[in-house]
Design an enzyme around this catalytic site. Structure first.
Site, PDB file in Angstrom:
ATOM      1  CE  LYS A 637      43.750  40.224  31.212  1.00 37.92           C
ATOM      2  NZ  LYS A 637      43.800  39.763  32.622  1.00 37.92           N
ATOM      3  CB  THR A 638      41.345  35.254  25.123  1.00 33.26           C
ATOM      4  OG1 THR A 638      42.251  34.180  25.409  1.00 33.26           O
ATOM      5  CG2 THR A 638      41.996  36.269  24.206  1.00 33.26           C
ATOM      6  N   GLY A 639      40.507  34.584  28.474  1.00 32.35           N
ATOM      7  CA  GLY A 639      39.829  33.577  29.270  1.00 32.35           C
ATOM      8  C   GLY A 639      40.587  32.264  29.347  1.00 32.35           C
ATOM      9  CE  LYS A 874      44.500  35.077  36.134  1.00 30.94           C
ATOM     10  NZ  LYS A 874      45.257  35.387  34.909  1.00 30.94           N
ATOM     11  N   GLY A 875      39.102  38.407  36.136  1.00 29.12           N
ATOM     12  CA  GLY A 875      37.729  38.861  35.979  1.00 29.12           C
ATOM     13  C   GLY A 875      37.485  40.260  36.501  1.00 29.12           C
ATOM     14  NE  ARG A 876      43.089  43.236  38.269  1.00 33.43           N
ATOM     15  CZ  ARG A 876      44.093  42.574  37.712  1.00 33.43           C
ATOM     16  NH1 ARG A 876      44.069  42.339  36.409  1.00 33.43           N
ATOM     17  NH2 ARG A 876      45.110  42.162  38.425  1.00 33.43           N
ATOM     18  CE1 TYR A 878      40.745  45.375  34.143  1.00 37.56           C
ATOM     19  CE2 TYR A 878      40.020  44.407  32.057  1.00 37.56           C
ATOM     20  CZ  TYR A 878      40.822  44.375  33.193  1.00 37.56           C
ATOM     21  OH  TYR A 878      41.704  43.342  33.355  1.00 37.56           O
TER      22      TYR A 878
END
Length: 932
Positions: A637-639, A874-876, A878
């Site tokens: 979750k860091t790209g 990806k890229g949700r 929140y």
């Protein structure tokens, strides 16, 4: 052809000498007249060299043998008198001491070294004791306690003068630790320590007088509770010509001699090894008047470790022995064993079994396809051996001694093994159950799954052995492992190779062979390898520990060097030590080995491209180009997925094939089940690797047209991954992406909710991060949310295995906002991977709908203006983090982030903007706390 090749060998050896003499005899002006003869000699020389390379070793014809006689089987009676004049018996009693040898891995020795390479460290490693070695600094001591517990059971000084020169404060501190935690000290004093001087100048603070430059003619093992492996009551000669001088100690009240000089021209009772019972200052010590060059010192060092640690740093008092004679039917005609030599082998077995190792039998490895390929006399000898087959134990190789890498497929290998099994049935061979060894240990390591499957189908193998894990040399570092239900024991060398048939063949001759058996190399090999030893005897060289030791079939014929070495060594073990030599099946030995060495069960795969022996055993179709040279470690979750996608657009890089079971990641190094699949499985994720023109497939890093890379974000915070990655990819570059750890934690929580994780749906984010107790599922999620954000802890672990130049830090926030700048920076930092820099502005663009950068579509080789973004997972977006959770994480990670910033600056890394802009209060507070 063999005869011509032998002549060619002689020309290869003598041709250059003859040409040199010819040049001296013939003036240069006439030299051209003899060009024909010069050309002929050169051609024959080249032919001889080819023969040497083809045969690897030149074996001359037989000469009349001079078989070495067997040793006397009874021990000499050599009692001596103790200090009180009474006879000393050769006995040992361990009734009241701990035998907890299995606890040695819970114990730890603190070793102060003076030299970079030293025998003490090598001996500790060879006996598999855990220790921490530090170079000595008289001004500082390491931390000795941990939460009111002592960290070390024993302290060892390579040079005891280091201890004597400690300043008053550190010496008092060390002595207090030894007294409080009942920790013993072992010290070695070199012979040149000092001359005879007043006591207080020799050993400051200890009431001892010392003499240096002593070369005793003999020594005695005196009555003491320390000798355990070494027998008491021995009077031992000293070969002073091979040793440096000793320091001897004059005993004092509270001290007891362990090993004493017995020279008539020396002061009586001066000790070479002295026990300090602690009466003087409360610290128990054992002092050695020299290092481990003297063989009794090596054994007494093991005994002192056991005594001072009360059995917690110890080895068992037994050794299992198995002697494997590999390839009994192998060899060129005229160089195989004869009937009288097999008869001598049988007589040797009876002597060993009756007097040295009860129940002992030689274990014979065979290739059925090589049977009856010798001279008539040699074929008759093999018939004689089969007539007495029931008196030996047998195990299979391959049918015609082919290496596993030479078989085209599993079917051919299986049929080959079935032929060997049929041979055993036809000749009623008593096969050792569940045990086999392949020629040159091929397929065992590096692992061939084809071999494992063939073994299971044909022989149901559960135990084997190899000499090349992790490497052939140094011998003391050989280890065992378990793979797919088969236990691999390490083999040890005994110093005999297939070309050693006569006494003069052995380096140093008979004197060197005697030295190896009598307290020398092979003797110490058995001493230091608890608790098993398999001794291998093979035609092509092969060898080890619960003990697996190797010799070769020709060693048992001709001058019968092997019987001479084995019987003499076993006799020395019996006469000089209290060790019990025993026999057991390979299955029983493997169980015992891994009971005592449980940490060795899990293999750590190495890279065959860095080991010539491994490359020789590796299948030719495999290429070093399949190993990645760039790895994205994460964390999650860091790209990392976006970075991997952008890197795959580079024409110099080749992304791994996606795994259907672990999303797009391989997760080879962090997943134990996947790691057990081996390196062949790992390499299969880059099936389309091609080499540049003229590049070698066996070089690493290989010059592939596209360099493999992978991304597995689970590697970064995995405890096992750094060591595993280092062993397989030591020259790889690594990329770590860092974003604010609180942001990463929240993203992972939301990720789990999106995947319908029951625990994440049931508990709020604050409940997850603030609850270290509760149901197991909650505690597990708590750990997975917070632990990867301990960036400094994980970076330090990786930097233990890799240099800072190989680990590249990427600012994850910058990667999201301006990936082109980040990618250009990576291209500059890693030119070996990015051989042709590209303009990423032509490959990626910002997608307003997604809110981040995406690759541009390519159709027909032409870049289109439209983007092709990752999927909806990806890229949700929140909902924002609640304030209470934000405050909690700011406090939780504040100190860690401050330490991380200092760490990055220390190692010359560019500090990410988000970290440099952290709340200065946390940095200030951490700095004040550190100052306090």
């Amino acid at each position: 052809m063999t005869k011509y090749c032998e002549n060619g060998v002689m020309v290869a050896l003598n041709g250059p000498i003859f040409l040199h003499q010819l040049r001296r005899w013939i003036p240069w002006a006439n030299f051209r007249r003899y060009w024909f003869w010069i050309s002929l000699i050169s051609a024959l020389s080249m032919f001889g060299i080819v023969c040497v390379l083809r045969n690897r070793e030149y074996i001359p014809p037989r000469r009349p043998p001079f078989p070495l006689p067997p040793p006397p089987l009874e021990c000499p009676n050599i009692p001596h008198r103790g200090q009180d004049g009474a006879d000393v018996t050769s006995s040992w009693d361990d009734t009241n001491r701990s035998q907890a040898a299995s606890l040695k891995f819970d114990a730890k020795v603190l070793f102060f070294s003076k030299t970079r390479k030293n025998l003490v460290a090598e001996w500790l490693v060879e006996n598999k004791f855990r220790y921490r070695e530090i170079s000595f600094d008289s001004k500082t001591l390491p931390v000795l306690t941990d939460s009111s517990r002592g960290k070390y059971l024993l302290i060892v000084f390579e040079d005891f003068e280091q201890y004597l020169k400690l300043d008053k404060w550190n010496r008092q501190l060390l002595d207090k630790y030894c007294k409080d935690y009942d920790v013993g000290v072992i010290g070695f004093l070199p012979g040149s320590f000092t001359n005879s001087v007043p006591t207080e100048e020799l050993l400051e603070g200890l009431p001892l007088m010392g003499h240096t430059g002593v070369l005793p003619k003999s020594v005695s093992v005196d009555p003491s509770p320390i000798p355990r492996i070494l027998k008491g009551g021995l009077l031992l000669p000293v070969n002073a010509s091979r040793l440096p001088p000793f320091t001897t100690f004059r005993s004092h009240s509270g001290y007891r001699n362990v090993l004493t000089s017995r020279d008539p021209d020396q002061a009586p009772g001066e000790a070479l090894v002295l026990e300090d019972e602690g009466e003087w200052d409360g610290v128990r010590r054992v002092l050695f008047g020299m290092g481990l060059e003297f063989w009794p010192h090596r054994i007494l060092f093991l005994d002192a470790l056991h005594y001072l640690s009360r059995g917690k740093v110890s080895t068992p008092m037994y050794r299992y022995i198995q002697v494997d004679i590999d390839d009994v039917f192998l060899g060129r005609a005229g160089n195989r064993l004869l009937k009288e030599e097999y008869q001598a082998l049988l007589e040797s077995q009876h002597r060993i079994s009756d007097h040295l190792i009860p129940g002992f039998k030689y274990t014979l490895g065979y290739c059925g396809g090589s049977f009856h390929h010798g001279t008539p006399e040699e074929n008759e000898a093999e018939d004689f051996l089969l007539q007495h087959s029931q008196e030996f134990l047998w195990f299979p190789h391959t049918w015609r001694h082919r290496m596993i890498s030479q078989y085209p497929d599993l079917t051919n290998l299986t049929l080959d093994m079935l032929l060997n099994r049929q041979f055993a049935q036809e000749h009623n061979l008593p096969i050792l159950p569940n045990y086999s060894v392949t020629p040159r240990h091929s397929g065992i390591y590096p692992v061939s799954d084809m071999l494992w499957r063939a073994w299971n189908v044909t022989w149901n193998i559960s135990v084997t052995s190899a000499e090349q894990y992790p490497h052939v040399r140094p011998y003391r570092l050989r280890r065992g492992f378990e793979h797919q239900g088969i236990k691999v024991l390490p083999r040890r060398v005994c110093g005999l190779y297939s070309m050693f048939r006569y006494q003069e063949d052995y380096p140093g001759g008979l004197a060197a062979l005697d030295s190896s058996a009598h307290e020398g190399f092979f003797f110490m090999t058995l001493i230091s390898n608890p608790p098993t030893c398999i001794i291998f005897i093979v035609v092509p060289p092969t060898v080890n520990q619960i003990s697996v030791v190797m010799t070769h079939a020709p060693n048992y014929g001709f001058d019968r060097l092997a019987q001479y070495l084995l019987e003499n060594t076993f006799r020395e073990i019996k006469c000089l030590t209290n060790l019990e030599l025993k026999v057991a099946t390979p299955v029983e030995m493997a169980e015992e080995y891994f009971r005592l060495n449980p940490e060795e069960k899990e293999a750590v795969w190495g890279n065959p491209c860095f080991d010539r022996r491994h490359l020789e055993l590796w299948p030719e179709e495999l290429s070093c180009a399949h190993f990645p040279q760039l790895v994205i470690l994460g964390p999650q979750k860091t790209g990392s997925t976006a970075l991997s996608l952008f890197l795959s657009l580079h024409p110099d890089l080749l992304e791994n094939k996606h795994s259907p079971n672990t999303f797009e990641e391989i997760q080879f190094f962090s997943n134990d089940q996947l790691y057990l699949k081996g390196i062949d499985w790992y390499m299969s994720f880059w099936p389309n690797v091609t080499l540049q023109a003229g590049a070698s497939p066996r070089a690493y890093p290989a010059n592939a047209t596209r360099i493999p890379f992978e991304k597995s974000a689970t590697y970064f915070d995995s405890e096992k991954s750094p060591r595993r990655v280092r062993q397989l990819l030591p020259k790889a570059d690594l990329i770590v992406i860092l974003i604010p750890p609180a942001q990463r934690a929240y993203a992972w929580y939301q990720h789990m909710r999106a995947h319908k994780d029951i625990t994440a749906l049931r508990y709020s984010f604050y409940d997850v991060i603030s609850s270290s107790t509760g149901p197991k599922a909650l505690r597990k999620l708590h750990t997975r949310v917070l632990l990867p954000g301990h960036y400094l802890t994980h970076l330090e672990r990786w930097l233990h295995f890799y240099s800072p130049q190989q680990i590249h830090i990427v600012d994850g926030i910058a990667l999201r906002k301006n990936p082109v700048e980040v990618l250009n920076k990576l291209q500059r930092e890693i030119p070996a991977v990015f051989r042709t820099p590209i303009d990423y502005n032509q490959r990626i663009a910002f997608d307003p709908a997604k809110g981040f950068f995406c690759p541009l579509q390519v159709k027909g080789g032409i870049v289109q203006p439209t983007t092709q973004c990752l999927g909806s997972s990806k890229g949700r977006n929140y909902p924002p983090m609640d304030q209470r959770s934000s405050d909690y994480l700011e406090s939780y990670y504040g100190q860690m982030n401050a330490e991380l910033e200092r760490f990055l600056r220390k190692w010359g890394y560019e500090v990410p903007d988000w970290l440099a802009k952290e709340d200065p209060r946390s940095i200030s507070e951490s700095g004040n706390a550190e100052a306090r």
